[in-house]
Design a protein around this motif. Structure first.
Motif, PDB file in Angstrom:
ATOM      1  N   SER A 105      23.766  -2.548 -28.637  1.00 24.52           N
ATOM      2  CA  SER A 105      24.019  -3.558 -27.631  1.00 24.52           C
ATOM      3  C   SER A 105      23.938  -4.945 -28.246  1.00 24.52           C
ATOM      4  O   SER A 105      23.046  -5.246 -29.028  1.00 24.52           O
ATOM      5  N   ARG A 106      24.885  -5.786 -27.891  1.00 23.97           N
ATOM      6  CA  ARG A 106      24.891  -7.168 -28.373  1.00 23.97           C
ATOM      7  C   ARG A 106      24.391  -8.131 -27.320  1.00 23.97           C
ATOM      8  O   ARG A 106      24.299  -9.325 -27.557  1.00 23.97           O
ATOM      9  N   PHE A 107      24.084  -7.609 -26.095  1.00 22.87           N
ATOM     10  CA  PHE A 107      23.631  -8.451 -24.995  1.00 22.87           C
ATOM     11  C   PHE A 107      22.352  -7.891 -24.405  1.00 22.87           C
ATOM     12  O   PHE A 107      22.196  -6.684 -24.274  1.00 22.87           O
ATOM     13  N   GLU A 108      21.477  -8.788 -23.998  1.00 19.93           N
ATOM     14  CA  GLU A 108      20.363  -8.428 -23.125  1.00 19.93           C
ATOM     15  C   GLU A 108      20.675  -9.068 -21.784  1.00 19.93           C
ATOM     16  O   GLU A 108      20.916 -10.268 -21.699  1.00 19.93           O
ATOM     17  N   LEU A 109      20.720  -8.248 -20.732  1.00 17.66           N
ATOM     18  CA  LEU A 109      21.033  -8.727 -19.391  1.00 17.66           C
ATOM     19  C   LEU A 109      19.717  -9.022 -18.680  1.00 17.66           C
ATOM     20  O   LEU A 109      18.909  -8.126 -18.461  1.00 17.66           O
ATOM     21  N   VAL A 110      19.504 -10.289 -18.320  1.00 18.03           N
ATOM     22  CA  VAL A 110      18.240 -10.723 -17.730  1.00 18.03           C
ATOM     23  C   VAL A 110      18.493 -11.110 -16.273  1.00 18.03           C
ATOM     24  O   VAL A 110      19.309 -11.999 -15.990  1.00 18.03           O
ATOM     25  N   SER A 111      17.789 -10.458 -15.362  1.00 17.58           N
ATOM     26  CA  SER A 111      17.932 -10.756 -13.934  1.00 17.58           C
ATOM     27  C   SER A 111      17.381 -12.143 -13.618  1.00 17.58           C
ATOM     28  O   SER A 111      16.471 -12.635 -14.284  1.00 17.58           O
ATOM     29  N   THR A 112      17.944 -12.737 -12.580  1.00 15.88           N
ATOM     30  CA  THR A 112      17.445 -14.007 -12.048  1.00 15.88           C
ATOM     31  C   THR A 112      16.979 -13.737 -10.609  1.00 15.88           C
ATOM     32  O   THR A 112      17.188 -12.631 -10.096  1.00 15.88           O
TER      33      THR A 112
END
Length: 186
Positions: A2-9
Motif C-alpha cells: 500500500s502506498r496510502f494510509e487512509l485516515v478518518s476525520t
C-alpha cells in the motif's frame, strides 16, 4: 504494498491520505493517485479532470466551492508547493455532521492529501506564498452546476488560521446561509 494510509476525520467519508514516500539519495517517489487503493476509500469513478492552481500571496482564501447533482464531484486535493489549510464542509442532506467542517494542513513537505466526497464544499487558505495545488475531480466542471458557500459566513464559523489577505469577488459574493438552505441531496 500500500502506498496510502487512509485516515478518518470527524466527518464520515472525508479522509486524510498519508502518502508513503519511497526515497533515497536522489529524492523520492510518491504515488498521487491509485484507483485500486482509493476505491476502498469511496472513489469509484475515473478521474474526469485534473486542475492545477497557483496562489502567490499567503493568507489568500479560495472557496468554498461545490457542484450540484447530478454533477456533484469527489476531489482528491494535494499541495505540491508551499502549505495550505484545506477545509471541507459537509452539505449532505440528512448527514449527522451537516454544516460541520474539518480542516487539515496540506503541504509539499508532509505530502498529505484530502479525499473529499460528493456533497462537500471545499476551499483552502494559503499559509505560505507561492502555493501550488493539484486537484483530481471525479466529474468535469459544469458552469450551471457550480455553487458555493461564503467563506466568511458566521454560521459556518470557519476558523481561518491567518487574516484573509485576498478573496475573489466571486467567492465573497456567495450568499450567507439562511434557514432555508437544505443542503445537497445526492
Amino acid at each position: 504494498m500500500s502506498r496510502f494510509e487512509l485516515v478518518s476525520t470527524p466527518l464520515a467519508g472525508l479522509l486524510r491520505i498519508e502518502r508513503q514516500r519511497l526515497g533515497d539519495a536522489r529524492g523520492f517517489l510518491s504515488r498521487l493517485f491509485c484507483a485500486d487503493e482509493l476505491a476502498a476509500a469511496g472513489w469509484r469513478k475515473p478521474i474526469a479532470q485534473i486542475n492545477h492552481t497557483f496562489t502567490a500571496q499567503a493568507g489568500t482564501v479560495r472557496g468554498m466551492h461545490y457542484q450540484l447533482p447530478p454533477h456533484a464531484e469527489a476531489k482528491l486535493v494535494s499541495c505540491l508547493r508551499g502549505e495550505v489549510w484545506d477545509v471541507a464542509v459537509d452539505l449532505r442532506v440528512g448527514s449527522p455532521t451537516f454544516l460541520q467542517w474539518h480542516g487539515e494542513v496540506l503541504s509539499a513537505e508532509n505530502g498529505r492529501a484530502l479525499l473529499i466526497p460528493e456533497g462537500f464544499a471545499h476551499g483552502f487558505q494559503t499559509l505560505s506564498p507561492d502555493v501550488e495545488m493539484l486537484y483530481c475531480h471525479s466529474n468535469p466542471y459544469v458552469p450551471g452546476a457550480e455553487a458555493g458557500l461564503n467563506p466568511q459566513d458566521p454560521r459556518l464559523a470557519l476558523a481561518w488560521p491567518l487574516p484573509i489577505t485576498q478573496l475573489s469577488p466571486r467567492d465573497s459574493g456567495h450568499p450567507m446561509l439562511n434557514n432555508s438552505f437544505e443542503g445537497v441531496r445526492l
